[in-house]
Design a protein around this motif. Structure first.
Motif, PDB file in Angstrom:
ATOM      1  N   ALA A 137     -78.590  69.254  33.339  1.00 32.73           N
ATOM      2  CA  ALA A 137     -79.797  69.617  34.087  1.00 32.73           C
ATOM      3  C   ALA A 137     -80.828  70.196  33.123  1.00 32.73           C
ATOM      4  CB  ALA A 137     -79.442  70.645  35.151  1.00 32.73           C
ATOM      5  N   ARG A 138     -82.085  69.898  33.492  1.00 30.42           N
ATOM      6  CA  ARG A 138     -83.165  70.486  32.662  1.00 30.42           C
ATOM      7  C   ARG A 138     -83.379  71.915  33.135  1.00 30.42           C
ATOM      8  NH1 ARG A 138     -89.105  67.852  31.640  1.00 30.42           N
ATOM      9  NH2 ARG A 138     -89.709  69.193  29.862  1.00 30.42           N
ATOM     10  N   TYR A 139     -83.183  72.856  32.205  1.00 26.37           N
ATOM     11  CA  TYR A 139     -83.242  74.265  32.609  1.00 26.37           C
ATOM     12  C   TYR A 139     -84.675  74.791  32.508  1.00 26.37           C
ATOM     13  CZ  TYR A 139     -81.530  79.023  33.163  1.00 26.37           C
ATOM     14  OH  TYR A 139     -81.293  80.295  33.631  1.00 26.37           O
ATOM     15  N   GLY A 170     -79.940  79.765  11.945  1.00 22.90           N
ATOM     16  CA  GLY A 170     -80.592  78.687  11.183  1.00 22.90           C
ATOM     17  C   GLY A 170     -80.740  77.380  11.959  1.00 22.90           C
ATOM     18  N   ARG A 171     -80.364  77.391  13.235  1.00 19.64           N
ATOM     19  CA  ARG A 171     -80.521  76.226  14.140  1.00 19.64           C
ATOM     20  C   ARG A 171     -79.544  75.099  13.776  1.00 19.64           C
ATOM     21  NH1 ARG A 171     -85.383  78.628  13.518  1.00 19.64           N
ATOM     22  NH2 ARG A 171     -86.474  79.175  15.438  1.00 19.64           N
ATOM     23  N   ASN A 172     -79.553  74.011  14.615  1.00 21.69           N
ATOM     24  CA  ASN A 172     -78.665  72.833  14.459  1.00 21.69           C
ATOM     25  C   ASN A 172     -77.181  73.244  14.339  1.00 21.69           C
ATOM     26  OD1 ASN A 172     -77.968  70.171  14.251  1.00 21.69           O
ATOM     27  ND2 ASN A 172     -78.324  70.023  12.036  1.00 21.69           N
ATOM     28  N   GLY A 228     -93.149  63.502  22.213  1.00 26.89           N
ATOM     29  CA  GLY A 228     -92.256  64.635  22.522  1.00 26.89           C
ATOM     30  C   GLY A 228     -91.485  64.381  23.812  1.00 26.89           C
ATOM     31  N   ASP A 229     -92.191  63.828  24.816  1.00 28.76           N
ATOM     32  CA  ASP A 229     -91.532  63.486  26.111  1.00 28.76           C
ATOM     33  C   ASP A 229     -90.415  62.462  25.882  1.00 28.76           C
ATOM     34  OD1 ASP A 229     -93.185  65.146  27.477  1.00 28.76           O
ATOM     35  OD2 ASP A 229     -94.408  63.578  28.414  1.00 28.76           O
ATOM     36  N   GLN A 230     -90.707  61.423  25.111  1.00 32.79           N
ATOM     37  CA  GLN A 230     -89.716  60.364  24.870  1.00 32.79           C
ATOM     38  C   GLN A 230     -88.520  60.915  24.106  1.00 32.79           C
ATOM     39  OE1 GLN A 230     -89.818  57.342  26.235  1.00 32.79           O
ATOM     40  NE2 GLN A 230     -91.661  58.203  27.224  1.00 32.79           N
ATOM     41  N   ASP A 235     -84.729  71.982  18.398  1.00 31.61           N
ATOM     42  CA  ASP A 235     -85.215  72.865  17.334  1.00 31.61           C
ATOM     43  C   ASP A 235     -86.632  72.469  16.922  1.00 31.61           C
ATOM     44  OD1 ASP A 235     -82.762  74.171  17.344  1.00 31.61           O
ATOM     45  OD2 ASP A 235     -81.884  72.793  15.848  1.00 31.61           O
ATOM     46  N   HIS A 236     -87.443  73.459  16.806  1.00 32.33           N
ATOM     47  CA  HIS A 236     -88.850  73.276  16.354  1.00 32.33           C
ATOM     48  C   HIS A 236     -89.538  72.155  17.111  1.00 32.33           C
ATOM     49  CE1 HIS A 236     -87.952  76.138  13.202  1.00 32.33           C
ATOM     50  NE2 HIS A 236     -86.995  75.336  12.653  1.00 32.33           N
ATOM     51  N   PHE A 237     -89.408  72.200  18.350  1.00 36.05           N
ATOM     52  CA  PHE A 237     -89.966  71.096  19.165  1.00 36.05           C
ATOM     53  C   PHE A 237     -91.501  71.120  19.162  1.00 36.05           C
ATOM     54  CE2 PHE A 237     -90.664  68.693  23.158  1.00 36.05           C
ATOM     55  CZ  PHE A 237     -89.991  67.547  22.790  1.00 36.05           C
ATOM     56  N   LYS A 238     -92.025  72.294  19.036  1.00 36.01           N
ATOM     57  CA  LYS A 238     -93.487  72.434  19.014  1.00 36.01           C
ATOM     58  C   LYS A 238     -94.076  71.580  17.881  1.00 36.01           C
ATOM     59  CE  LYS A 238     -96.996  76.115  19.000  1.00 36.01           C
ATOM     60  NZ  LYS A 238     -97.870  75.436  18.139  1.00 36.01           N
ATOM     61  N   LYS A 239     -93.292  71.583  16.779  1.00 37.85           N
ATOM     62  CA  LYS A 239     -93.746  70.853  15.591  1.00 37.85           C
ATOM     63  C   LYS A 239     -93.770  69.352  15.885  1.00 37.85           C
ATOM     64  CE  LYS A 239     -92.759  70.682  10.661  1.00 37.85           C
ATOM     65  NZ  LYS A 239     -91.675  70.913   9.704  1.00 37.85           N
ATOM     66  N   ILE A 240     -92.758  68.881  16.654  1.00 36.06           N
ATOM     67  CA  ILE A 240     -92.709  67.444  16.997  1.00 36.06           C
ATOM     68  C   ILE A 240     -93.917  67.076  17.846  1.00 36.06           C
ATOM     69  CG2 ILE A 240     -91.412  65.723  18.366  1.00 36.06           C
ATOM     70  CD1 ILE A 240     -88.868  67.073  17.292  1.00 36.06           C
ATOM     71  N   ASN A 241     -94.195  67.926  18.810  1.00 35.72           N
ATOM     72  CA  ASN A 241     -95.383  67.690  19.647  1.00 35.72           C
ATOM     73  C   ASN A 241     -96.644  67.658  18.782  1.00 35.72           C
ATOM     74  OD1 ASN A 241     -94.397  67.372  22.221  1.00 35.72           O
ATOM     75  ND2 ASN A 241     -94.372  69.565  22.686  1.00 35.72           N
ATOM     76  N   ASP A 242     -96.698  68.594  17.930  1.00 35.42           N
ATOM     77  CA  ASP A 242     -97.905  68.703  17.086  1.00 35.42           C
ATOM     78  C   ASP A 242     -98.026  67.515  16.135  1.00 35.42           C
ATOM     79  OD1 ASP A 242     -98.389  71.068  18.345  1.00 35.42           O
ATOM     80  OD2 ASP A 242     -97.662  72.376  16.704  1.00 35.42           O
TER      81      ASP A 242
HETATM   82  N1  LIG Z   1     -93.590  66.959  24.893  1.00 37.61           N
HETATM   83  C1  LIG Z   1     -93.142  67.970  25.636  1.00 37.61           C
HETATM   84  N2  LIG Z   1     -93.143  69.187  25.143  1.00 37.61           N
HETATM   85  C2  LIG Z   1     -92.671  70.213  25.866  1.00 37.61           C
HETATM   86  C3  LIG Z   1     -92.175  70.016  27.142  1.00 37.61           C
HETATM   87  N3  LIG Z   1     -91.782  71.188  27.634  1.00 37.61           N
HETATM   88  C4  LIG Z   1     -91.989  72.129  26.649  1.00 37.61           C
HETATM   89  N4  LIG Z   1     -92.543  71.536  25.599  1.00 37.61           N
HETATM   90  C5  LIG Z   1     -92.965  72.129  24.347  1.00 37.61           C
HETATM   91  O1  LIG Z   1     -91.860  72.566  23.643  1.00 37.61           O
HETATM   92  C6  LIG Z   1     -92.314  73.581  22.765  1.00 37.61           C
HETATM   93  C7  LIG Z   1     -91.360  74.685  22.698  1.00 37.61           C
HETATM   94  O2  LIG Z   1     -91.793  75.553  21.633  1.00 37.61           O
HETATM   95  P1  LIG Z   1     -91.110  76.870  21.308  1.00 37.61           P
HETATM   96  O3  LIG Z   1     -90.673  77.579  22.549  1.00 37.61           O
HETATM   97  O4  LIG Z   1     -92.018  77.632  20.419  1.00 37.61           O
HETATM   98  O5  LIG Z   1     -89.858  76.555  20.493  1.00 37.61           O
HETATM   99  P2  LIG Z   1     -89.628  75.539  19.328  1.00 37.61           P
HETATM  100  O6  LIG Z   1     -90.897  75.068  18.759  1.00 37.61           O
HETATM  101  O7  LIG Z   1     -88.743  74.418  19.808  1.00 37.61           O
HETATM  102  O8  LIG Z   1     -88.880  76.412  18.346  1.00 37.61           O
HETATM  103  P3  LIG Z   1     -87.403  76.925  18.474  1.00 37.61           P
HETATM  104  O9  LIG Z   1     -86.998  76.767  19.891  1.00 37.61           O
HETATM  105  O10 LIG Z   1     -87.456  78.295  18.036  1.00 37.61           O
HETATM  106  O11 LIG Z   1     -86.645  76.050  17.572  1.00 37.61           O
HETATM  107  C8  LIG Z   1     -93.706  74.025  23.282  1.00 37.61           C
HETATM  108  O12 LIG Z   1     -94.710  73.563  22.385  1.00 37.61           O
HETATM  109  C9  LIG Z   1     -93.822  73.307  24.612  1.00 37.61           C
HETATM  110  O13 LIG Z   1     -95.161  72.919  24.824  1.00 37.61           O
HETATM  111  C10 LIG Z   1     -92.203  68.707  27.681  1.00 37.61           C
HETATM  112  O14 LIG Z   1     -91.845  68.442  28.796  1.00 37.61           O
HETATM  113  N5  LIG Z   1     -92.702  67.714  26.880  1.00 37.61           N
END
Ligand SMILES: Nc1nc2c(ncn2[C@@H]2O[C@H](COP(=O)(O)OP(=O)(O)OP(=O)(O)O)[C@@H](O)[C@H]2O)c(=O)[nH]1
Length: 434
Positions: free
Chosen positions: A336-338, A413-415, A314-316, A300-307
């Protein structure tokens, strides 16, 4: 003994025996020839003696000068014949000497007879008859002796023939015994070596190259065995290097297969491996009428973690997510990673209930064990969609169903965990599908 020598002994032995038989036959032939010669010689003596005898009788009737002359001629011929005798063995030579002695006495007696014949006194008549009878007796003795000489020659031939027959028979017997012994010994040698070789070949056939054959002696077989051992050693080395090569190939093939089926970041299976495994599990599920369920989850909201923490963190986090999921899975399950931050868990022999329990365990574990970055918790949740295999459904359809459920989880609402509402695969006893 060398095999070549042993083989050469056969023709050599046969040639030797044949030669001996020929020499022996030649000897017998020569002996027979000598007997014929002696018979002719004795016939000549007998003929001359017979002439002398008839000449004597004629002289008795008519003591003329003419008969004396004829006697002397015949006697001279007889003396020459007796002198020019063929070479004789000692016994026959003694007999001939006696004939020669008698011959010498003939003339003396005949001269006396002549002398008495010239004396017409009646008292000489008896003496003349005595000399005549003595002369005839001496002539007959010559005939008897010469006949005896032929008999002796024939007897000697017979003895000689017997000797040769014994010799040939002995030679054939000894030769055949020796050659048979040689043949038996050769066949034993051949059989032993062939058995030895057969054992060696069987060992090689069974893949055992280390057993060396015993090579005794210096004959051709021993040489052959040494060559065989050498060939076995070469084959062993070749096989060892081939085995090592095969091992290396297997290892590299395994590594390549692993690389080809693994996601390099998280070390879980990749999409390709997922598809392969899914195909197998679907076939098995249909064959055994067992449920097959997939679990699709997304961070969930992975983009935010990266940011917030950066892409490396994010990779770890993704790796952490995989390890926690694996800890909750069974051995036969496959993760498997989809794509991106989305993962599929393939669950054989598992229905919706089992999959839901797993989903909740993973979420609970994630809550208990958040990823820690520089001593600080990185809060992370996942949304999960679950779908189970329906009748006549493809794996893509199944994933789409799971994706639909995941979408609903995100919307909710995720989770959280959402289950696809498609008709599940139901096992009905006694029939196929319902
Ligand atoms: N660090 C890292 N980030 C990745 C990888 N693959 C995808 N991402 C990031 O994962 C994020 C996915 O973002 P979104 O598709 O917007 O979804 P989200 O932010 O998780 O939001 P929801 O899925 O709606 O909860 C993007 O920013 C990708 O760049 C990876 O291998 N490593």
């Amino acid at each position: 003994m060398k095999l070549k020598t042993q083989l050469y002994m056969f023709p050599t032995g046969v040639v030797f025996i044949t030669l001996c038989i020929f020499v022996s036959l030649y000897w017998v032939w020569k002996q027979s020839d000598a007997v014929f010669e002696r018979e002719g010689y004795v016939a000549e003596i007998n003929s001359l003696v017979s002439h002398l005898e008839s000449n004597l009788l004629l002289y008795e009737e008519n003591p003329s000068r003419d008969y004396i002359k004829r006697w002397e001629e015949r006697h001279k011929q007889l003396t020459v014949v007796l002198h020019d005798s063929p070479s004789l063995p000692p016994e026959q030579q003694t007999l001939l000497n006696s004939i020669q002695g008698l011959n010498r006495g003939l003339n003396v007696l005949f001269e006396r007879l002549q002398y008495l014949s010239r004396d017409p006194k009646p008292e000489t008549h008896a003496l003349r008859r005595h000399f005549r009878e003595k002369l005839i007796a001496q002539l007959e003795t010559i005939v008897e002796d010469s006949n005896q000489l032929v008999l002796l020659a024939r007897q000697s031939l017979r003895e000689s023939q017997l000797d040769q027959i014994y010799m040939i028979a002995t030679m054939l017997l000894v030769g055949s015994v020796l050659l048979t012994a040689l043949a038996v010994s050769l066949s034993i040698r051949l059989r032993n070596y062939l058995d030895l070789l057969k054992g060696g070949v069987k060992e090689m056939e069974a893949g055992n190259f280390s057993t060396k054959l015993a090579s005794v002696g210096a004959d051709e077989f021993a040489e052959f065995i040494r060559e065989f051992n050498h060939m076995q050693k070469t084959l062993e080395e070749t096989t060892i290097s081939r085995d090592a090569l095969q091992k290396e190939i297997d290892q590299r093939t395994y590594a390549l297969k692993h690389i080809a089926s693994t996601d390099p970041l998280t070390q879980v299976s990749n999409r390709r491996k997922l598809m392969e495994q899914a195909e197998l599990e679907m076939a098995r599920s249909l064959r055994h009428q067992e449920p097959l369920t997939v679990l699709l989850f997304d961070a969930d909201h992975f983009k935010k973690i990266n940011d917030t923490y950066g892409h490396a963190v994010g990779d770890q986090v993704l790796i952490h997510l995989c390890r926690l999921s694996e800890a909750e899975m069974r051995e036969n399950d496959l993760i498997a990673r989809y794509g991106g931050e989305e993962f599929v868990i393939l669950l054989p022999h598992t229905d919706i209930t089992g999959a839901s329990e797993l989903a909740q365990r993973i979420q609970a574990r994630l809550k208990e064990q958040p990823f820690i970055n520089q001593g600080e918790d990185v809060p992370i949740t996942i949304s999960i969609g679950i779908a189970t295999l329906s009748l006549n459904q493809s794996f893509t359809d199944l994933l789409n169903d799971a994706d639909g459920a995941l979408y609903r989880a995100k919307q909710a609402g995720r989770n959280c965990v959402k289950v696809s509402e498609t008709r599940p695969f139901v096992k009905v006893p006694g029939s196929s599908f319902s």
